[in-house]
Write an enzyme that holds these catalytic residues in place. Sequence first.
Site, PDB file in Angstrom:
ATOM      1  N   GLY A   2       0.684  -1.165   0.188  1.00 40.78           N
ATOM      2  CA  GLY A   2      -0.056   0.087  -0.106  1.00 40.78           C
ATOM      3  C   GLY A   2       0.677   1.179  -0.024  1.00 40.78           C
TER       4      GLY A   2
ATOM      5  N   ASN B 206      -5.425   2.314 -12.927  1.00 39.59           N
ATOM      6  CA  ASN B 206      -4.392   1.412 -12.285  1.00 39.59           C
ATOM      7  C   ASN B 206      -3.009   1.909 -12.516  1.00 39.59           C
ATOM      8  OD1 ASN B 206      -3.366  -1.404 -11.503  1.00 39.59           O
ATOM      9  ND2 ASN B 206      -3.136  -1.904 -13.554  1.00 39.59           N
TER      10      ASN B 206
ATOM     11  N   HIS C 128       0.869   0.602 -13.177  1.00 36.07           N
ATOM     12  CA  HIS C 128       1.681  -0.669 -13.642  1.00 36.07           C
ATOM     13  C   HIS C 128       3.245  -0.306 -13.500  1.00 36.07           C
ATOM     14  CE1 HIS C 128       2.532  -4.644 -15.197  1.00 36.07           C
ATOM     15  NE2 HIS C 128       3.320  -3.958 -16.219  1.00 36.07           N
TER      16      HIS C 128
HETATM   17  C1  GAR Z   1       3.469  -1.097  -7.330  1.00 35.72           C
HETATM   18  O1  GAR Z   1       4.947  -1.159  -7.823  1.00 35.72           O
HETATM   19  C2  GAR Z   1       2.560  -1.094  -8.592  1.00 35.72           C
HETATM   20  O2  GAR Z   1       3.112  -0.426  -9.572  1.00 35.72           O
HETATM   21  C3  GAR Z   1       2.606  -2.741  -8.533  1.00 35.72           C
HETATM   22  O3  GAR Z   1       2.495  -3.351  -7.331  1.00 35.72           O
HETATM   23  C4  GAR Z   1       3.238  -2.465  -6.558  1.00 35.72           C
HETATM   24  C5  GAR Z   1       2.202  -2.147  -5.410  1.00 35.72           C
HETATM   25  O4  GAR Z   1       3.066  -1.452  -4.340  1.00 35.72           O
HETATM   26  N1  GAR Z   1       1.477  -3.047  -9.620  1.00 35.72           N
HETATM   27  C6  GAR Z   1       1.496  -4.036 -10.497  1.00 35.72           C
HETATM   28  O5  GAR Z   1       2.320  -4.823 -10.670  1.00 35.72           O
HETATM   29  C7  GAR Z   1       0.132  -4.050 -11.226  1.00 35.72           C
HETATM   30  N2  GAR Z   1       0.457  -4.892 -12.342  1.00 35.72           N
HETATM   31  P1  GAR Z   1       2.280  -0.664  -3.106  1.00 35.72           P
HETATM   32  O6  GAR Z   1       1.212  -2.020  -2.561  1.00 35.72           O
HETATM   33  O7  GAR Z   1       3.250  -0.456  -1.990  1.00 35.72           O
HETATM   34  O8  GAR Z   1       1.539   0.277  -3.611  1.00 35.72           O
END
Ligand code: GAR
Length: 223
Positions: A19, A114, A116
Amino acid sequence: MLTSDVKTLRVVVLISGSGSNLQALIDGVASGELPIEITAVISNRPGVLGLSRAEEAGIPTLVLDHKGFASRADFDRELMRTIDAYNPGLIVLAGFMRILTPEFTRHYQGRMLNIHPSLLPKFQGLHTHQRAIDAGEITHGVTVHFVTAELDGGPAIVQAVVPVLAGDDAGLLAKRVQRQEHIIYPLAVKWFAQGKLRMLDGRAELNGELLPACGYQIEANQP
Ligand code: GAR
């Protein structure tokens, strides 16, 4: 006391993990930068750090564990019911690691974002940082996009480009990218909340102008 008549956008954030992007949004609200109200944070995984971050900020949290559902469609339908109870104007996927059904993406078309960790359309899917290194890329980055039925494929809104440096491993590169994530996600959410950003005929439009396929690009030269 001063009152504001600026309408705040109701936002539901979906997470699966730490998060940190949710935290960037929480901080943006706290500093007065973001004219939104995060009305709920929903996680498909129990016990994750993102839920504690939300609780700390006084935001209602919910866990909807996908493991308790017989099918992806059943889970998505229950998730839709749960989200819609909050009557949000925007759904923000912040590290929500689920493939979504077309029914779900259609329902929130034009009002779901979203983030990515790649310069889409490059490196859709998982392990993006390692794949960028293995491919010998000299730049890498992150994309905020509208969500459509195509996985990691909806119209790009904003991209931050970072250099891939000699000696990088996936962890180092991920950190460099994440610093940019925490800048561009609040920015895109702010544009949407201000009514500057919308999805039109499968493209992202900012301030009345169609954005290029890669979205608004920011070069982040400082590692
Ligand atoms: C982030 O780096 C985001 O870009 C990635 O998950 C991570 C979540 O981090 N999302 C994906 O890979 C979606 N395909 P967070 O929970 O610390 O925000």
